[in-house]
Design a protein around this motif. Sequence first.
Motif, PDB file in Angstrom:
ATOM      1  N   PRO A 121       2.865   6.131  -7.584  1.00  0.00           N
ATOM      2  CA  PRO A 121       3.236   5.000  -8.436  1.00  0.00           C
ATOM      3  C   PRO A 121       2.158   3.928  -8.532  1.00  0.00           C
ATOM      4  O   PRO A 121       1.816   3.465  -9.634  1.00  0.00           O
ATOM      5  N   LEU A 122       1.587   3.527  -7.403  1.00  0.00           N
ATOM      6  CA  LEU A 122       0.559   2.489  -7.435  1.00  0.00           C
ATOM      7  C   LEU A 122      -0.762   3.027  -7.977  1.00  0.00           C
ATOM      8  O   LEU A 122      -1.531   2.285  -8.592  1.00  0.00           O
ATOM      9  N   LEU A 123      -1.043   4.306  -7.757  1.00  0.00           N
ATOM     10  CA  LEU A 123      -2.241   4.917  -8.338  1.00  0.00           C
ATOM     11  C   LEU A 123      -2.181   4.896  -9.861  1.00  0.00           C
ATOM     12  O   LEU A 123      -3.142   4.514 -10.537  1.00  0.00           O
ATOM     13  N   LEU A 124      -1.037   5.289 -10.420  1.00  0.00           N
ATOM     14  CA  LEU A 124      -0.892   5.289 -11.875  1.00  0.00           C
ATOM     15  C   LEU A 124      -0.869   3.873 -12.432  1.00  0.00           C
ATOM     16  O   LEU A 124      -1.394   3.611 -13.524  1.00  0.00           O
ATOM     17  N   LEU A 125      -0.277   2.939 -11.675  1.00  0.00           N
ATOM     18  CA  LEU A 125      -0.284   1.543 -12.102  1.00  0.00           C
ATOM     19  C   LEU A 125      -1.717   1.025 -12.157  1.00  0.00           C
ATOM     20  O   LEU A 125      -2.111   0.344 -13.111  1.00  0.00           O
ATOM     21  N   ALA A 126      -2.514   1.336 -11.148  1.00  0.00           N
ATOM     22  CA  ALA A 126      -3.906   0.907 -11.133  1.00  0.00           C
ATOM     23  C   ALA A 126      -4.672   1.508 -12.307  1.00  0.00           C
ATOM     24  O   ALA A 126      -5.467   0.828 -12.971  1.00  0.00           O
ATOM     25  N   SER A 127      -4.435   2.782 -12.586  1.00  0.00           N
ATOM     26  CA  SER A 127      -5.101   3.424 -13.708  1.00  0.00           C
ATOM     27  C   SER A 127      -4.725   2.763 -15.029  1.00  0.00           C
ATOM     28  O   SER A 127      -5.571   2.535 -15.901  1.00  0.00           O
ATOM     29  N   ALA A 128      -3.442   2.419 -15.184  1.00  0.00           N
ATOM     30  CA  ALA A 128      -2.991   1.747 -16.394  1.00  0.00           C
ATOM     31  C   ALA A 128      -3.619   0.365 -16.535  1.00  0.00           C
ATOM     32  O   ALA A 128      -4.066  -0.035 -17.619  1.00  0.00           O
ATOM     33  N   LEU A 129      -3.690  -0.365 -15.434  1.00  0.00           N
ATOM     34  CA  LEU A 129      -4.277  -1.709 -15.469  1.00  0.00           C
ATOM     35  C   LEU A 129      -5.749  -1.653 -15.850  1.00  0.00           C
ATOM     36  O   LEU A 129      -6.259  -2.533 -16.556  1.00  0.00           O
ATOM     37  N   GLU A 130      -6.451  -0.611 -15.396  1.00  0.00           N
ATOM     38  CA  GLU A 130      -7.869  -0.485 -15.716  1.00  0.00           C
ATOM     39  C   GLU A 130      -8.092  -0.129 -17.186  1.00  0.00           C
ATOM     40  O   GLU A 130      -9.163  -0.409 -17.731  1.00  0.00           O
ATOM     41  N   GLN A 131      -7.102   0.474 -17.822  1.00  0.00           N
ATOM     42  CA  GLN A 131      -7.219   0.821 -19.240  1.00  0.00           C
ATOM     43  C   GLN A 131      -6.768  -0.302 -20.163  1.00  0.00           C
ATOM     44  O   GLN A 131      -7.096  -0.303 -21.352  1.00  0.00           O
ATOM     45  N   ALA A 132      -6.005  -1.250 -19.633  1.00  0.00           N
ATOM     46  CA  ALA A 132      -5.350  -2.249 -20.476  1.00  0.00           C
ATOM     47  C   ALA A 132      -6.267  -3.424 -20.799  1.00  0.00           C
ATOM     48  O   ALA A 132      -7.141  -3.791 -20.013  1.00  0.00           O
ATOM     49  N   GLY A 133      -6.023  -4.008 -21.970  1.00  0.00           N
ATOM     50  CA  GLY A 133      -6.666  -5.254 -22.349  1.00  0.00           C
ATOM     51  C   GLY A 133      -5.682  -6.395 -22.249  1.00  0.00           C
ATOM     52  O   GLY A 133      -4.500  -6.193 -21.940  1.00  0.00           O
ATOM     53  N   ILE A 146       0.847  -1.194   0.000  1.00  0.00           N
ATOM     54  CA  ILE A 146       0.000   0.000   0.000  1.00  0.00           C
ATOM     55  C   ILE A 146       0.879   1.240   0.000  1.00  0.00           C
ATOM     56  O   ILE A 146       1.821   1.352   0.785  1.00  0.00           O
ATOM     57  N   GLY A 147       0.552   2.186  -0.866  1.00  0.00           N
ATOM     58  CA  GLY A 147       1.160   3.508  -0.832  1.00  0.00           C
ATOM     59  C   GLY A 147       0.087   4.509  -0.431  1.00  0.00           C
ATOM     60  O   GLY A 147      -0.992   4.541  -1.036  1.00  0.00           O
ATOM     61  N   SER A 148       0.338   5.302   0.602  1.00  0.00           N
ATOM     62  CA  SER A 148      -0.657   6.251   1.092  1.00  0.00           C
ATOM     63  C   SER A 148       0.046   7.540   1.473  1.00  0.00           C
ATOM     64  O   SER A 148       1.087   7.504   2.140  1.00  0.00           O
ATOM     65  N   ASP A 149      -0.507   8.662   1.063  1.00  0.00           N
ATOM     66  CA  ASP A 149       0.191   9.916   1.346  1.00  0.00           C
ATOM     67  C   ASP A 149      -0.793  11.070   1.439  1.00  0.00           C
ATOM     68  O   ASP A 149      -1.822  11.097   0.748  1.00  0.00           O
TER      69      ASP A 149
END
Length: 453
Positions: free
Chosen positions: A260-272, A122-125
């Motif tokens: 970093p994890l927020l952007l990774l999650a966003s990328a995963l949600e866009q990916a097929g 978890i990354g939290s800030d």
Amino acid sequence: MHGILGWGVHLPHRRLDRTQIAPIAGAGGGKGTRAAASYDEDTTTMAVQAARDALRGSAATPTAVWLATAAPAYLDKTNATAVHAALRLDRDAAAYDALGSTRSVLGALRAALDAPGPTLVIGSDIRTGRPGGPEEVAGGDAAAAVVVGDDSGGGPVLAEVIGRAGVTEEFLDRWRVPGDVASRTWEERFGETKYVPIAQEALKAALGAARIDIEAVDLLAIAGLHERACASVAKKSGVAPERIVDRMATTIGNPGVAQPLLLLASALEQAGPGQVLVLLTLADGAEALVLRTTEAIASYLPARPVAGQLTAGAPVSYGRYLAWRGLLPVEPPRRPEPARPSASAAGRTSEWKFGLSTAQGVLAEQRGTVTTFTIDKLAYSPSPPVVFAVVDFDDGERLPVELTDVDADEVAIGMRVEMTFRRLFTADGIANYFWKARPLRERGSSGAGGEDA
């Protein structure tokens, strides 16, 4: 196959309109909004929400949890243990903090990738700053979590790690003395001249480890607190602009360790399925992680998609935001301050206090309906008025509970709510954590956090 088994993101409900800043602070401001953690949120409570959503989408049972933050609720005490308790993890599951900088979440992620069992990272800030300053304007508050493991640890794997590389270099770009509300930075051009070649080196090495060329990258997420360097790296990466993941600078702001994890999650949600994603993070060096999505990602339903949360926020005034941060002294409630929470009492009732567990079940995972409510303008609160409600849960239990993330004029009998882990108050430096209810209203949700059908 080792990689991502699930993910979750928490974006605070409140958003600060940056145009409100300059008229009051005399400087700063700009376009767009930034996410603002509420008075009852801190990096621990936000971490719990992101982690709950990550675990909802995965069958894995974590053998360890890592909490990375640059704004811990405690020092000399492990913050991750409260997350561990709120998630009701097994006693033999480890809990560790990774504190200090954006790089800390990358260390936790690397440890998770090398761990033998499923691991929750978890990354939290919460990013603050002096009123009217650039840190306040550019910052944002958020938490994001990923479950890391392999097919044998509660899969399926949604995105396999196929390459990674890192470069470490010591240079003075950004620093904050413990206790200060804002970071200090060196001249921007210096940071850019240091980060760009390091990022290019890490990216090249990671792609080499994955045995692919830059042309094969479908989505590139670039995280880091140096906005100018991140923009320059994106421009020189060789990846087309439409394949660069939006950094959400004008909607959420930069949430530091969580980014970093927020952007990774966003990328995963866009990916097929079968697409290549790269997470490149600039923080006292550079780290690159290359992933390839699997067929399983096509059927994965995140509990609260990032896109849905982006449009689900509500405004907060700049004055109230400053009061929440302790940067604007206001008249305190004319009531006795709450007493320090008892450590021994909390220890005897930890399953109820942190896990909201009863003999009949776990209320933390239940939804409910407001049966009656009251607006209390006299009770002690750093953000009055207090809204109390009697909630009837779907499993038949009833509980009087405080509501959060809601304005008094929004509350109505029949309102549907869910439980969220929050901070009731802080006394003598002790955060009194418990559960509150919040309205079910996030749009675009496909899991337990969304609206009822």
